[in-house]
Design an enzyme around this catalytic site. Structure first.
Site, PDB file in Angstrom:
ATOM      1  N   ASP A 246       0.841  -1.363   0.187  1.00  0.00           N
ATOM      2  CA  ASP A 246      -0.260   0.101   0.154  1.00  0.00           C
ATOM      3  C   ASP A 246       1.050   1.273   0.030  1.00  0.00           C
ATOM      4  O   ASP A 246       0.833   2.056  -0.332  1.00  0.00           O
ATOM      5  CB  ASP A 246      -0.720   0.197   1.046  1.00  0.00           C
ATOM      6  CG  ASP A 246      -1.766  -1.043   1.299  1.00  0.00           C
ATOM      7  OD1 ASP A 246      -2.253  -1.494   0.286  1.00  0.00           O
ATOM      8  OD2 ASP A 246      -3.354  -1.378   2.280  1.00  0.00           O
ATOM      9  N   ASP A 259       0.148  -0.860   5.520  1.00  0.00           N
ATOM     10  CA  ASP A 259      -0.945  -1.187   5.186  1.00  0.00           C
ATOM     11  C   ASP A 259      -2.495  -0.458   5.830  1.00  0.00           C
ATOM     12  O   ASP A 259      -2.217  -0.330   6.781  1.00  0.00           O
ATOM     13  CB  ASP A 259      -0.930  -2.581   5.687  1.00  0.00           C
ATOM     14  CG  ASP A 259      -1.182  -3.818   4.848  1.00  0.00           C
ATOM     15  OD1 ASP A 259      -2.275  -3.380   3.613  1.00  0.00           O
ATOM     16  OD2 ASP A 259      -2.224  -4.481   5.717  1.00  0.00           O
ATOM     17  N   LYS A 261      -6.365  -0.189   5.825  1.00  0.00           N
ATOM     18  CA  LYS A 261      -7.113  -1.626   6.680  1.00  0.00           C
ATOM     19  C   LYS A 261      -7.922  -0.036   6.757  1.00  0.00           C
ATOM     20  O   LYS A 261      -8.566   0.128   7.246  1.00  0.00           O
ATOM     21  CB  LYS A 261      -6.955  -2.457   7.471  1.00  0.00           C
ATOM     22  CG  LYS A 261      -5.892  -3.076   7.251  1.00  0.00           C
ATOM     23  CD  LYS A 261      -5.759  -4.395   6.100  1.00  0.00           C
ATOM     24  CE  LYS A 261      -4.847  -5.224   6.014  1.00  0.00           C
ATOM     25  NZ  LYS A 261      -4.238  -5.937   4.741  1.00  0.00           N
TER      26      LYS A 261
END
Length: 340
Positions: A246, A259, A261
């Site tokens: 990412d 990352d 989420k």
């Protein structure tokens, strides 16, 4: 009031006194009853105390030793002596052996010791963005999905069946499709923000699908800078796996694989993110062993953003924690390779 002439009868019965008085105006005796509260008139048979039957003379030394001390004079040594007399010497048993921690057979370090980092970065200041190529190498996501624990697979399947009961099969498919779409839009909005170094566009901020997620991460974005990669492919040249990172940027001054989420439920602890830490560790190892990247990473960050706009939970992973998850990732990778 009628005066009593004399007491006719006093009788004792269980739990009461019955008194009969003779009244001059009555030909028949008139019963008068009252309760006795001072003493128990009805007594049960007295229990026999077994200690009274002990031969006091025979065991007078023992009785004296027990009754002559107000407090116990025992010590750990005397307790062991008594146990030894009563039950014999203790069996010599080996202490339980702790379960051995599994180690990867093909261990590769998280940090690449042979990678040379240039002193000065002469390249562009724009973040790296390498497209993901289709190869025979498995992805990190695929490996984790096929090696998840039976318990985790059970809970995932139970959640799926519960959602199907509530939404129907078609409704559940539509729900999951919208989740993936929201995730893609959220990542795209973050990418545009990092590339332009400005806030997301007005259309993105007003998009109901992701406006809550963008509001959720605002306090985290203030601590992120010097972005080095965005939505960029990585591959581990030795272990032969790949993935799509990412973001790689500095979080509070430390270079991290980040990352992003999305979640509808709060995940305040790292353990709530299931296999995400393994995914981050796998990406870190891949970057450090990928020749396309002229830097190495030792930390990770998982940011859980919420649809309702509540503040996101950032879960920082230092080098030691990343190393622990790196070993777990290597075991999962070996398990996948053995199956395939």
């Amino acid at each position: 009031l009628v005066r009593m002439k004399f007491l006719r009868l006093l009788s004792r019965k269980s739990g009461k006194l019955e008194v009969l008085f003779q009244i001059p105006f009555c030909q028949k005796p008139f019963p008068y009853m009252c309760l006795a509260t001072s003493t128990c008139l009805y007594s049960k048979k007295k229990k026999v105390n077994s200690y009274e039957q002990v031969d006091q003379e025979k065991y007078k030394n023992l009785v004296y030793s027990v009754t002559s001390y107000k407090t116990s004079a025992q010590t750990p040594e005397t307790i062991f002596e008594e146990d030894n007399l009563l039950y014999g010497p203790p069996d010599k048993q080996r202490p339980p052996v702790k379960a051995e921690t599994k180690t990867p057979k093909n261990w590769v370090p998280l940090i690449n010791p042979s990678k040379r980092i240039p002193l000065l970065n002469s390249g562009s200041n724009l973040p790296m963005k390498i497209s993901l190529q289709k190869t025979k190498m498995p992805s990190v996501t695929r490996i984790l999905q096929q090696t998840m624990s039976p318990q985790q697979a059970f809970y995932l399947e139970r959640w799926k069946q519960k959602m199907i009961l509530e939404l129907g099969k078609d409704g559940f498919e539509e729900y999951t499709k919208n989740l993936f779409l929201q995730g893609e839009l959220f990542h795209a909005a973050l990418e545009s923000m990092f590339l332009s170094e400005e806030m997301a566009s007005k259309e993105q901020r007003e998009d109901v699908a992701i406006s809550g997620y963008l509001s959720s991460v605002q306090h985290v974005l203030k601590d992120i800078g010097e972005v080095k990669a965005l939505e960029s492919a990585v591959q581990h040249e030795t272990l032969r796996y790949l993935g799509l990172v990412d973001c790689v940027a500095k979080y509070r001054g430390r270079l991290c694989v980040i990352d992003w989420k999305t979640s509808e439920k709060p995940k305040p602890f790292l353990k709530n993110t299931f296999d995400n830490p393994l995914q981050v560790a796998a990406y870190i190892g891949a970057i450090n062993h990928d020749a396309n990247y002229d830097f190495q990473v030792s930390c990770g960050l998982i940011v859980v953003a919420y649809k309702n706009g509540s503040p996101a939970h950032p879960h920082f992973m230092d080098h030691d924690l990343c190393s622990q998850y790196w070993n777990k990732w290597l075991l999962r990778l070996e398990e996948y390779m053995d199956r395939n």
